[in-house]
Design a protein around this motif. Structure first.
Motif, PDB file in Angstrom:
ATOM      1  N   GLU A 184      50.689  50.018  -8.827  1.00 52.17           N
ATOM      2  CA  GLU A 184      49.870  48.829  -9.004  1.00 52.17           C
ATOM      3  C   GLU A 184      48.739  49.085  -9.998  1.00 52.17           C
ATOM      4  OE1 GLU A 184      48.804  48.458  -5.025  1.00 52.17           O
ATOM      5  OE2 GLU A 184      47.111  49.830  -5.169  1.00 52.17           O
ATOM      6  N   SER A 185      48.097  48.020 -10.325  1.00 50.63           N
ATOM      7  CA  SER A 185      47.009  48.089 -11.285  1.00 50.63           C
ATOM      8  C   SER A 185      45.910  49.023 -10.797  1.00 50.63           C
ATOM      9  CB  SER A 185      46.447  46.676 -11.480  1.00 50.63           C
ATOM     10  OG  SER A 185      45.471  46.687 -12.467  1.00 50.63           O
ATOM     11  N   GLY A 186      45.433  49.844 -11.681  1.00 49.70           N
ATOM     12  CA  GLY A 186      44.339  50.738 -11.315  1.00 49.70           C
ATOM     13  C   GLY A 186      44.801  52.021 -10.674  1.00 49.70           C
ATOM     14  N   SER A 187      46.099  52.255 -10.652  1.00 51.57           N
ATOM     15  CA  SER A 187      46.572  53.454  -9.973  1.00 51.57           C
ATOM     16  C   SER A 187      46.507  54.684 -10.872  1.00 51.57           C
ATOM     17  CB  SER A 187      48.004  53.230  -9.483  1.00 51.57           C
ATOM     18  OG  SER A 187      48.822  52.856 -10.564  1.00 51.57           O
ATOM     19  N   GLY A 188      46.145  54.505 -12.120  1.00 49.10           N
ATOM     20  CA  GLY A 188      45.978  55.666 -12.984  1.00 49.10           C
ATOM     21  C   GLY A 188      47.090  55.872 -13.987  1.00 49.10           C
ATOM     22  N   LYS A 189      47.932  54.876 -14.147  1.00 51.48           N
ATOM     23  CA  LYS A 189      49.064  55.014 -15.067  1.00 51.48           C
ATOM     24  C   LYS A 189      48.577  55.182 -16.507  1.00 51.48           C
ATOM     25  CE  LYS A 189      50.788  50.926 -13.991  1.00 51.48           C
ATOM     26  NZ  LYS A 189      49.816  50.351 -13.045  1.00 51.48           N
ATOM     27  N   SER A 190      47.686  54.259 -16.888  1.00 45.77           N
ATOM     28  CA  SER A 190      47.224  54.313 -18.276  1.00 45.77           C
ATOM     29  C   SER A 190      46.429  55.574 -18.529  1.00 45.77           C
ATOM     30  CB  SER A 190      46.354  53.101 -18.587  1.00 45.77           C
ATOM     31  OG  SER A 190      47.112  51.936 -18.493  1.00 45.77           O
ATOM     32  N   LEU A 191      45.605  55.966 -17.589  1.00 50.95           N
ATOM     33  CA  LEU A 191      44.785  57.163 -17.780  1.00 50.95           C
ATOM     34  C   LEU A 191      45.671  58.382 -18.012  1.00 50.95           C
ATOM     35  CD1 LEU A 191      41.810  56.838 -15.298  1.00 50.95           C
ATOM     36  CD2 LEU A 191      41.864  56.483 -17.763  1.00 50.95           C
ATOM     37  N   THR A 192      46.758  58.449 -17.253  1.00 52.70           N
ATOM     38  CA  THR A 192      47.670  59.568 -17.413  1.00 52.70           C
ATOM     39  C   THR A 192      48.208  59.614 -18.840  1.00 52.70           C
ATOM     40  OG1 THR A 192      48.298  59.298 -15.114  1.00 52.70           O
ATOM     41  CG2 THR A 192      49.766  60.610 -16.508  1.00 52.70           C
ATOM     42  N   ASP A 226      53.072  51.988 -22.761  1.00 55.48           N
ATOM     43  CA  ASP A 226      52.250  51.526 -21.644  1.00 55.48           C
ATOM     44  C   ASP A 226      52.386  50.015 -21.524  1.00 55.48           C
ATOM     45  OD1 ASP A 226      50.411  51.038 -19.716  1.00 55.48           O
ATOM     46  OD2 ASP A 226      48.717  51.979 -20.741  1.00 55.48           O
ATOM     47  N   GLU A 227      53.150  49.583 -20.563  1.00 53.47           N
ATOM     48  CA  GLU A 227      53.392  48.153 -20.333  1.00 53.47           C
ATOM     49  C   GLU A 227      53.774  47.462 -21.642  1.00 53.47           C
ATOM     50  OE1 GLU A 227      52.314  46.590 -17.226  1.00 53.47           O
ATOM     51  OE2 GLU A 227      50.904  48.026 -16.376  1.00 53.47           O
ATOM     52  N   PRO A 228      54.811  47.896 -22.297  1.00 51.85           N
ATOM     53  CA  PRO A 228      55.084  47.376 -23.643  1.00 51.85           C
ATOM     54  C   PRO A 228      55.530  45.927 -23.649  1.00 51.85           C
ATOM     55  CG  PRO A 228      56.891  48.754 -22.941  1.00 51.85           C
ATOM     56  CD  PRO A 228      55.844  48.859 -21.875  1.00 51.85           C
TER      57      PRO A 228
HETATM   58  N1  LIG Z   1      36.326  54.346 -18.798  1.00 54.79           N
HETATM   59  C1  LIG Z   1      36.457  54.338 -17.461  1.00 54.79           C
HETATM   60  N2  LIG Z   1      35.379  54.602 -16.704  1.00 54.79           N
HETATM   61  C2  LIG Z   1      35.459  54.590 -15.365  1.00 54.79           C
HETATM   62  N3  LIG Z   1      36.573  54.308 -14.701  1.00 54.79           N
HETATM   63  C3  LIG Z   1      37.701  54.026 -15.389  1.00 54.79           C
HETATM   64  C4  LIG Z   1      37.682  54.023 -16.808  1.00 54.79           C
HETATM   65  N4  LIG Z   1      38.903  53.697 -17.249  1.00 54.79           N
HETATM   66  C5  LIG Z   1      39.666  53.491 -16.137  1.00 54.79           C
HETATM   67  N5  LIG Z   1      38.945  53.702 -15.018  1.00 54.79           N
HETATM   68  C6  LIG Z   1      39.421  53.587 -13.644  1.00 54.79           C
HETATM   69  O1  LIG Z   1      40.492  54.440 -13.471  1.00 54.79           O
HETATM   70  C7  LIG Z   1      41.450  53.870 -12.616  1.00 54.79           C
HETATM   71  C8  LIG Z   1      42.802  53.972 -13.235  1.00 54.79           C
HETATM   72  O2  LIG Z   1      42.848  53.181 -14.399  1.00 54.79           O
HETATM   73  P1  LIG Z   1      44.148  52.954 -15.278  1.00 54.79           P
HETATM   74  O3  LIG Z   1      43.745  52.165 -16.448  1.00 54.79           O
HETATM   75  O4  LIG Z   1      44.819  54.233 -15.504  1.00 54.79           O
HETATM   76  O5  LIG Z   1      45.045  52.031 -14.328  1.00 54.79           O
HETATM   77  P2  LIG Z   1      46.522  51.502 -14.575  1.00 54.79           P
HETATM   78  O6  LIG Z   1      47.350  52.099 -13.552  1.00 54.79           O
HETATM   79  O7  LIG Z   1      46.891  51.670 -15.980  1.00 54.79           O
HETATM   80  O8  LIG Z   1      46.331  49.956 -14.235  1.00 54.79           O
HETATM   81  P3  LIG Z   1      46.860  48.656 -14.990  1.00 54.79           P
HETATM   82  O9  LIG Z   1      48.169  48.382 -14.450  1.00 54.79           O
HETATM   83  O10 LIG Z   1      45.871  47.631 -14.598  1.00 54.79           O
HETATM   84  O11 LIG Z   1      46.844  48.954 -16.436  1.00 54.79           O
HETATM   85  C9  LIG Z   1      41.008  52.449 -12.334  1.00 54.79           C
HETATM   86  O12 LIG Z   1      40.475  52.385 -11.024  1.00 54.79           O
HETATM   87  C10 LIG Z   1      39.936  52.187 -13.337  1.00 54.79           C
HETATM   88  O13 LIG Z   1      38.945  51.381 -12.781  1.00 54.79           O
END
Ligand SMILES: Nc1ncnc2c1ncn2[C@@H]1O[C@H](COP(=O)(O)OP(=O)(O)OP(=O)(O)O)[C@@H](O)[C@H]1O
Ligand SMILES: Nc1ncnc2c1ncn2[C@@H]1O[C@H](COP(=O)(O)OP(=O)(O)OP(=O)(O)O)[C@@H](O)[C@H]1O
Ligand SMILES: [Mg+2]
Ligand SMILES: [Mg+2]
Ligand code: NI
Lengths: 297, 306, 593, 524
Positions: free
Chosen positions: C58-66, C196-198
């Motif tokens: 789900e959204s916010g699970s850290g996919k994009s950060l990874t 990433d979510e292309p």
């Molecule tokens: N620059 C930042 N500073 C602080 N927290 C962040 C930052 N970027 C992302 N986060 C937090 O890190 C967590 C993971 O974010 P991420 O963008 O990886 O989610 P995601 O799985 O890609 O979600 P989505 O499906 O919405 O894209 C989220 O809780 C977000 O709030």
């Protein structure tokens, strides 16, 4: 199935007043302190100095008519008429604050009114207002100021009006663009579908979003306005002598920047400091008033 | 594009008409009698009346204005009351200098302002950022007369890097242009800073970095052209702001532009010159805005000509 | 096909292939006011050559950060890799200097971002952006780089590639832009492609094309693909292996077939359950009523595009062109169709946000256009927008926002309004203390609930839901849809439900209208339209939907590129009206040429 | 004659550079009435009469000699032969007549037309119609006769004014309305270059009729230069004479340096700075109030404020003007006395009033000093610091400006004669709407005295006439419509290479320097 809904991202809201949040910002505090000092200096000027601002002191001029350098009896020196510069700067703060706050404020008000009305309603009314703004923009502001001030007898209030008439244009332009784009935002559409009237949308929903811009232009406008007053004084249509204002102290003495630098330096410093102070506070307010910034520094 | 320019030109003509009317009306109300200035101290009332009639100043306001407008349409700006010279000639002989000065000032304020803004944006929140912003404040708040004299004293008199005033070569231009541009550079550095911060957050910057581009390239090829877009439109507004500044700067540096002409004319209520300078500067402002808008159009492919 | 010759020979079968990327115990944290907060914890996975790894969650699970961590693009200075390693070849990317990383980025590991609209530099020509990427890594001449760029554009099957090179991003549709982004990513034949979510922002048909394209490319070039998505349908179609994440932690990883058939973790099970599936369409609960709540006859909405010296109207956007339908009390009427077909415009016309031609009757009365009439109608008709964040004034407390309609319509006093707001919050599943918070302090799903609460405040008869769940996670989406369904049952409300998501529409709509270029091409009950689609466009839409079923054999399609048709027409040249013919009780279909 | 002024040390050749802040408006001698162009026109044109360089002594110019009829009403000028215009044509009596007709023709709009009011036919000429002055007749190519309608003791001075310069008709007609941007006279220099807004270059007239003059090959005027910058350039060796003088801000610095101070030449000028008290506006209609104001002003302090660049004044005339009353102390500074007088006049607590002033430095400063002095005796004067034109306009209205500080617009004599400080600024003629008599003082008796004095045209009666003028001004002081404050001194600074007698640098009629007679010492 409803269970998966995520918890709110933010920590539980600790309700804090604006004041509490402002206090956490050191720079903003510094700004507030400077503004307060200026205000107090202006209000209590008579108690802070032993001189009268208009009093041309015998000791204030050398035998050849030169002003006194800072030091001794005159901490900031004297001006070309032998008046105590510190006293004049303290009293000048009154004029400059009135100009900076009032003239600038009225200009902001007019600019906001014109820009927001034109941007929100658009159409013929907006067209007319924006053409008017274009016209004002194309009009040499200084000439307008000179003519207005000459037609009416110059006085502090006329100067305030003149500056306001001249200075609203850019605010109007900027706010027009911003309002026009805000009006396209979805939450405004949402308000409309709820049946909200124009006044409600304007005051409850659009204006609060414009506050940051208004603050930026307002704080930047302070120094511009104070200097514009000075230019007007220089052209002989500003606040009339011997009333001191920071701007006219500089302008009266600017050719002496080499012979008596203190006459330009200290009032200049005062203007920069005040402008900076307002800007620091403005910046802080901008963030504090923005709910998305809550809990951050 | 052509249609857009044509439409804007028509609008501009209307704006100029408005400017001419307001100026004329203001000068009509101005509490000073130009005929007295012309006729001199020893003139008899008859002479005064005669001159007034010659200049048509005894006519009602509307007649005076329409006559002025009629002449204006034929390209005749009238003759100076006190110099007896064609206003057109006076302006033409001085305008290039003012335009050159403004162009120099724009270049200077952009160079100073944008550099400061970019550095501040990259170093956001650091001491560099703070001190640059304070410098920009000083720029915004410093009286031009003092700045001009100071620069003149330091760079021309003491260091002898530049000539002490005058007109002609590039080195003559530097100090006046800097003086005129300092105010704007303060504004620009602030605007550039926030615009740049905004742009650096955009997705396409991330894309550019993901392509493996170097820092400099990301900054200058991707961020800068986008960050500069909102600023281009401001350059048009500058022309208007400069109109006030050139009076001071031109006199400090002995720059033969229209600022000094205007200043002297105002002192002596030489109405045809005031009108002429006002109209010309209004033209410059309107054109400046038009050019800025066209530049925005060219710089930003997204803006469609509406 | 020329691309086949250019691209590398067929890929090896994944599985035995060597590992190209190995992530070990990756921790990502953010420095905040209150200290360091972990965002991703202990993530470990391997990526093999030619393999497609889907990261779902789900959204916010850290996919994009990874993915950003792999690229070395974590937003400095707050977010950083706290521990662990990312081994690429024999180097640890987390320890690499920026300049070394730059050499790898784009050439060895490339990335495609979610939002095609903003991923390209708006003021640079497509060609320049492509050429630049190539020349950053290979010592190519301008000309050579241009040739390579053209090849890449052909590889992603973009129409008229030569012309595209000199166009700007805004001149392309979303699907075309995403192809450009992909072209940019594959131009240097990276070892790893992170997407990433292309396709999240794209229409189904375009999504179909892009997915097919990605699959072909990774197969042809042997590129390992990390596909980040929340759409289990996409996962099922594309992935070899799946990694499910929740709150920064890996929940489960398995081969795709195994995961879908036998999910081990509860979270995965819930996730899969929430996915709307097609082909389960329910029978319409159409109540035979004598008077429709809303009756739209021949609605036309055009937007004038002005130009020329005099600013005269030179062309028009025919956003809605002669649309006719009814919505009955208690019914959910859905409008489906691709982006730009005029769905939102109908809703906006209904609420008076845009002027329209044609007759609209609401509750038996012709909907007037006077402010008073509109004001009266606004009590009965409420809208829920696609993006709850955009639809809520971020500077007001949500309590005030929910009370807003009551204030506007002068209902109750401060206390009673507050009570009503609390009741509404209870109803939509939010806590009362949330009333005093600001919109940004909520999650997307919660925000949409706030919007729903606001819409309910006046007890309207009709709710217009414009893409109201499109922006939400599947699970959240499901919960919001459930809420809407409950409300409908409880309050006997009608919905005009606008969506491009066929699966959702099939699941909740009583009746459906399929729109194309401002006109309805097919309408009927949900079962009629989805069970027996008559119009070719309807069929194309349905076929394009990815099924969350890895065992389904995908029909073979030639991936082609088409430019979307435009509703912009010159003045005096209105589009041809489609005539609808009946093919059975209430099932109307436009005749095809 | 001219040889008396020739300098044995003089060198020929070279160029000097003079700077001005304001642009040169025109070089038409009928129009030019500015600080900058007055001396330029003097070098480009000649009139029938002229002054000995550096003095106020009249001498014949283009006229070789002149005769005055016994009744003083007819002047017959014998012209020099062989004087050529810059275009090479010989100047004749026709040109003299043409020039006088032209300057009095209202179409010319000359600000100096009024000076010729005593010539017969002036009224008809100034009514327009273009017939010219009936009183000016060409007797033969080298003789002009001028008939006056009333006796005018100042007439020879009038003939020495720039407005009476002889212009070449063909040049005027060729240039039409743009004549002011060209020049065609008989003067020592001719105009060789004029770049508007930047520079004028005068070039030596090799055919100049005064033998041996001028010394300089050329004079360059650079305009648009801030005085403070001009001084910096002088210090840098780029400028020879800053035309606007030493700016106040630099005065002390210059005077403190002996080397620079040695190049500063100080001299009187025919200037008085004064405050007008509008006798129409109460309480200034009370002569005691006016006297009290006179006594309240601390003139010493005001001269100190302007760095001692003036001497306190006691009467309208400056000390160097013939007719100045020596030994008259004026109203001395006496605050207590002033208070007492004010009390007697019925204003023991003072009153409120306005002080108008032109808005360029140092005038607002002086006004503030005056304001402070007035406040000592209870008078609260608010300052109206306005553009020059606005102050003049306010002064020209009967009821607008109770007090005006004259600085910046002050009377610098057009010609060195006692009468010059009376007519328009103290006489009844000037006390009209739009006039220049800002105190609106009109005393018929004194007017009669003035007319009588100016009728004394007999050269033998010069001293009686000056005595009479002295009486006029003393009578005016009794009525105290003015507060004479100071007589400004002139300080001209020159570059080290400039040569010539000091008097040339404080020439009373050719400010800042007499270009015809100065020279440079560094010619190769
Ligand atoms: N620059 C930042 N500073 C602080 N927290 C962040 C930052 N970027 C992302 N986060 C937090 O890190 C967590 C993971 O974010 P991420 O963008 O990886 O989610 P995601 O799985 O890609 O979600 P989505 O499906 O919405 O894209 C989220 O809780 C977000 O709030
Ligand atoms: N204000 C406007 N001016 C001009 N054209 C517009 C305007 N608003 C919408 N359009 C155009 O009208 C057409 C229909 O737009 P609409 O928003 O109704 O589409 P939609 O079906 O809701 O698409 P999406 O799924 O992208 O929301 C589109 O081509 C759009 O570009
Ligand atoms: Mg993401
Ligand atoms: Mg839509
Ligand atoms: Ni001789």
């Amino acid at each position: 199935m409803t269970a998966v809904d995520t918890a709110p991202a933010a920590p539980p809201p600790v309700e804090e007043g604006i004041w509490t949040r402002l206090r956490r910002r050191k720079l903003a505090l510094l700004g507030l302190l400077l503004i307060a000092a200026t205000l107090l200096g202006a209000i209590f000027a008579p108690y802070l100095t032993q001189f009268d601002p208009d009093e041309q002191l015998f000791e204030g001029l050398s035998i050849t008519g030169a002003p006194m350098a800072p030091g001794g009896m005159f901490p900031l020196g004297t001006d070309l008429l032998g008046r105590d510069l510190l006293t004049r700067i303290l009293y000048g703060a009154r004029t400059s604050l009135i100009i900076g706050l009032l003239a600038n404020g009225v200009a902001l008000l007019i600019g906001t009114f014109v820009g927001v009305t034109a941007g929100y309603f658009g159409g013929i009314l907006g067209g007319i207002l924006m053409r008017l703004t274009d016209l004002m923009m194309a009009f040499p502001a200084l000439l307008l100021a000179i003519c207005l001030a000459a037609i009416f007898q110059p006085s502090l209030w006329i100067v305030v009006m003149v500056i306001a008439t001249v200075n609203w244009v850019q605010t109007a332009r900027v706010l027009y663009a911003e309002t026009a784009s805000l009006s396209q935002r979805e939450f405004i559409a949402a308000e409309r579908t709820l049946g909200a009237g124009h006044m409600r949308i304007l005051f409850r929903h659009i204006l609060p979003h414009l506050v940051p811009t208004i603050i930026v232009w307002g704080t930047l406008g302070i120094s511009t306005t104070v200097l514009l007053e000075a230019t007007l004084s220089y052209l002989g249509v500003g606040v009339q002598p011997p009333t001191p204002s920071w701007g006219n102290i500089i302008f009266e003495n600017q050719t002496y920047f080499q012979a008596a630098p203190w006459l330009v330096f200290f009032p200049g410093l005062a203007i920069v400091t005040l402008a900076l102070a307002f800007n620091l506070v403005g910046d802080a307010f901008r963030e504090v008033l923005d709910p998305t910034q809550r809990g951050r520094t | 594009m052509l249609a857009f320019i044509a439409r804007r030109l028509i609008q501009s003509a209307l704006i100029l008409l408005g400017v001419s009317f307001i100026t004329f009306a203001l000068l009509y109300l101005f509490p000073a009698d130009p005929v007295r200035q012309i006729a001199g101290r020893s003139a008899t009332p008859e002479t005064v009346a005669n001159i007034r009639a010659q200049l048509g100043l005894d006519q009602p306001f509307v007649v005076q204005y329409l006559r002025y407008l009629g002449n204006l349409l034929q390209g005749d700006l009238g003759r100076s009351y006190l110099q007896k010279t064609e206003v057109g000639t006076l302006i033409v002989s001085r305008l290039p200098a003012s335009l050159l000065l403004m162009a120099g000032a724009i270049v200077c304020e952009l160079m100073l302002g944008l550099t400061m803004g970019i550095i501040a944006a990259i170093r956001r929140g650091t001491g560099t950022d703070n001190s640059l912003m304070i410098v920009s404040f000083i720029g915004v708040s410093a009286p031009q007369f003092v700045v001009g004299l100071l620069l003149l004293y330091v760079f021309a008199v003491q260091l002898r890097w530049f000539p002490i005033g005058g007109y002609g070569t590039f080195s003559h231009l530097v100090l006046p242009a800097v003086t005129l541009g300092i105010l704007g550079s303060g504004w620009y550095s602030r605007m550039m800073r926030s615009s740049m911060i905004d742009v650096l957050r955009q997705d396409y910057i991330r894309t550019a970095r993901a392509k493996g581009l170097g820092r400099a390239r990301v900054l200058f090829r991707h961020a800068l052209p986008n960050a500069i877009l909102p600023i281009i439109a401001m350059i048009g507004i500058d022309v208007g702001i400069f109109m006030g500044g050139i009076v001071v700067v031109e006199s400090v540096f002995g720059w033969p532009g229209i600022g000094q002409l205007a200043w002297q004319a105002i002192q002596r209520v030489d109405i045809p010159i005031i009108m002429g300078v006002t109209l010309v500067s209004a033209c410059a402002i309107v054109l400046g805005n038009l050019v800025a808008d066209i530049a925005s159009l060219l710089a930003d492919p997204r803006i469609k000509v509406r | 096909m020329t691309t086949q010759e250019i691209l590398s020979p067929a890929a090896q079968v994944a599985g035995e292939a060597p590992v190209v990327l190995s992530v070990r115990d990756l921790d990502i944290s953010v420095r905040q006011q209150g200290g360091v907060k972990p965002l991703v914890i202990g993530l470990t996975f391997d990526l093999r050559r030619g393999e497609t790894l889907a990261i779902a969650g789900e959204s916010g699970s850290g996919k994009s950060l990874t993915s950003l961590a792999i690229m070395g693009l974590l937003p400095p200075p707050a977010v950083h890799v706290a521990a662990g390693s990312i081994i690429f070849g024999d180097v640890d990317l987390t320890k690499l200097a920026e300049t070394k990383l730059q050499a790898i980025r784009g050439s060895r590991i490339a990335m495609i971002f979610q939002e095609p609209m903003t991923a390209l530099n708006p003021v640079m020509r497509i060609g320049d952006q492509l050429v630049e990427a190539l020349r950053a890594h290979e010592p190519l001449s301008r000309q050579a780089a241009r040739t390579r760029a053209l090849e890449a554009l052909r590889a992603v099957r973009l129409t008229e590639p030569e012309r595209r090179l000199s166009q700007y991003p805004h001149e392309l549709s979303g699907g075309m832009r995403q192809r450009v982004v992909i072209a940019m990513a594959i131009a240097l034949r990276p070892d790893i492609l992170i997407a990433d979510e292309p396709t999240t922002a794209l229409d189904v048909t375009v999504q179909r094309e892009v997915l097919d394209l990605l699959r072909d490319l990774s197969r042809d070039m042997g590129t390992a693909l990390i596909l980040i998505t929340h759409d289990m349908g996409v996962v099922a179609e594309m992935a070899d292996r799946v990694l499910v994440m929740q709150s920064g932690v890996m929940v489960e990883t398995a081969a795709v077939g195994q995961l879908f058939s036998a999910p081990k973790q509860a979270y995965t099970q819930a996730l899969l359950a929430a996915v709307p599936r097609m082909g389960q369409g329910r029978e319409a609960s159409v109540k035979p009523l004598w008077r429709p709540l809303v009756s739209i006859r021949d609605m036309v909405v055009t937007y004038d595009l002005k130009g020329g010296i005099l600013g005269r109207t030179q062309s028009r956007v025919h956003a809605v062109e002669g649309v006719t339908f009814d919505i009955h009390p208690g019914e959910t009427f859905a409008l489906v169709g691709e982006s730009g077909c005029g769905k939102s415009t109908i809703a906006r016309a209904l609420t008076g946000l845009v002027p329209h031609q044609g007759i609209v009757e609401f509750d038996g009365e012709t909907l007037g256009s006077t402010p008073a009439a509109r004001f009266a109608a606004s009590r009965q008709m409420q809208m829920i927008f696609q993006d709850p964040m955009a639809a809520l004034n971020g500077r007001m407390r949500v309590g005030d926002l929910v009370m807003e309609p009551l204030v506007i319509h002068g209902i109750g006093d401060v206390a009673s309004r507050r009570a009503r707001a609390e009741a509404l919050f209870d109803r939509v599943g939010l806590t009362r203390d949330a009333l005093d918070r600001y919109p940004h302090e909520f999650s997307g799903g919660q925000r949409q609930r706030i919007c729903i609460a606001r819409a309910l405040a006046l007890n309207p008869k009709l709710i217009l839901a414009d893409e109201s769940v499109s922006a939400l996670d599947v699970s959240v989406q499901a919960s919001v849809l459930d809420l809407l369904a409950e409300l409908k049952a409880e309050m006997d409300m009608s919905y005009l439900f606008i969506s491009h998501d066929m699966a959702i529409v099939e699941n909740i709509a009583d009746r459906v209208a399929v729109m194309f270029l401002g006109q309805i091409v097919e309408t009927g009950s949900s079962a009629q339209v989805f069970g027996n689609p008559q119009h070719s466009y309807t069929r194309r839409l349905i076929d394009a939907v990815p099924h969350p079923d890895p065992s389904r054999v995908l029909p073979v399609r030639a991936v082609h590129a088409s430019d979307p048709p435009s509703p912009v027409r010159r003045v005096g040249d209105p589009p041809k009206r489609l005539a609808l013919r009946s093919v059975g009780s209430g099932h109307l279909v436009a005749s095809e040429a | 004659d001219g040889h008396s002024a020739m300098d044995p040390d003089a060198q020929y050749g070279g160029n000097i550079t003079i700077t001005y802040k304001d642009d040169v408006a025109t070089l038409d001698p009928a129009i030019g009435y500015d600080w900058q162009n007055w001396s330029m026109i003097k070098s480009l044109y000649d009139g029938l009469m002229d002054y000995e360089p550096g003095t106020t002594d009249l001498r014949p110019g283009l006229a070789e000699s002149y005769e005055i009829s016994d009744d003083g009403m007819t002047f017959t000028f014998k012209l020099r032969e062989g004087v050529k215009f810059h275009n090479g044509r010989e100047m004749t009596a026709e040109d003299v007549k043409y020039s006088l007709d032209r300057v009095t023709d209202p179409v010319t709009q000359s600000p100096g037309a009024g000076f010729f009011g005593s010539i017969a036919g002036f009224d008809a000429a100034s009514a327009g119609g273009g017939e010219g002055l009936s009183g000016v007749t060409v007797v033969d190519p080298y003789t002009v006769q001028i008939q006056l309608s009333r006796p005018d003791a100042t007439f020879l001075h009038v003939m020495g004014l720039n407005f009476a310069s002889v212009v070449a008709r063909e040049a005027v007609e060729a240039a039409g309305a743009d004549f002011g941007k060209t020049a065609m006279g008989t003067g020592a220099f001719k105009l060789s270059e004029w770049t508007i807004g930047q520079r004028l270059v005068f070039e030596k007239n090799a055919d100049y009729w005064r033998e041996g003059l001028p010394y300089l090959d050329s004079v360059t005027f650079e305009v648009g230069q801030e005085p403070i910058v001009a001084l910096l350039r002088l210090q840098n060796g780029e400028v020879d004479v800053p035309g606007d003088g030493i700016p106040p801000a630099k005065f002390m610095e210059v005077m403190a340096d002996p080397e620079q101070a040695s190049r500063v030449i100080e001299g009187g000028q025919l200037h008085t700075g004064y405050i007008t008290l509008n006798v129409n506006i109460p309480p200034f209609d009370n002569v005691d109030v006016r006297k009290a104001v006179n006594m309240a002003i601390n003139k010493e302090r005001i001269t100190q404020v302007i760095n001692g660049r003036a001497v306190p004044a006691t009467q309208p005339l400056p000390p160097s003007m013939p007719g100045y009353t020596d030994g008259y102390a004026g109203y001395s500074y006496d605050v207590e006395g002033a208070k007492a007088l004010l009390g007697e006049a019925g204003f023991p607590d003072g009153f409120e009033t306005e002080l108008f002033v032109m808005n360029t430095d140092p005038n607002p400063r002086i006004a503030q000093a005056i304001q402070q002095d007035l406040s000592q005796i209870g008078i609260t004067a608010s300052i109206q610091s306005l553009a020059q034109a606005s102050v003049i306009a306010a002064g020209g209205e009967a009821d607008q400006a109770p007090m005006i500080w004259s600085g910046g617009m002050a009377w610098i004599a057009d010609f060195p004669d006692a009468s010059n400080f009376y007519g328009p600024i103290l006489g009844c003629d000037g006390a009209v709407q739009g006039g220049w008599n800002w105190s609106w003082y009109c005393n018929e008796e004194i007017d009669a005295m003035a007319i009588e004095a100016d009728s004394m045209t007999d050269p033998a009666m010069v001293d009686d006439r000056l005595k009479m003028w002295s009486d006029v001004y003393m009578a005016v002081m009794e009525d105290a419509p003015w507060v004479p404050v100071f007589n400004e001194q002139r300080y001209t600074m020159k570059s080290p290479r400039m040569g010539g007698a000091d008097a040339l640098y404080v020439d009373p009629v050719s400010i800042p320097v007499n270009y015809d007679y100065v020279f440079v010492t560094d010619v190769q």
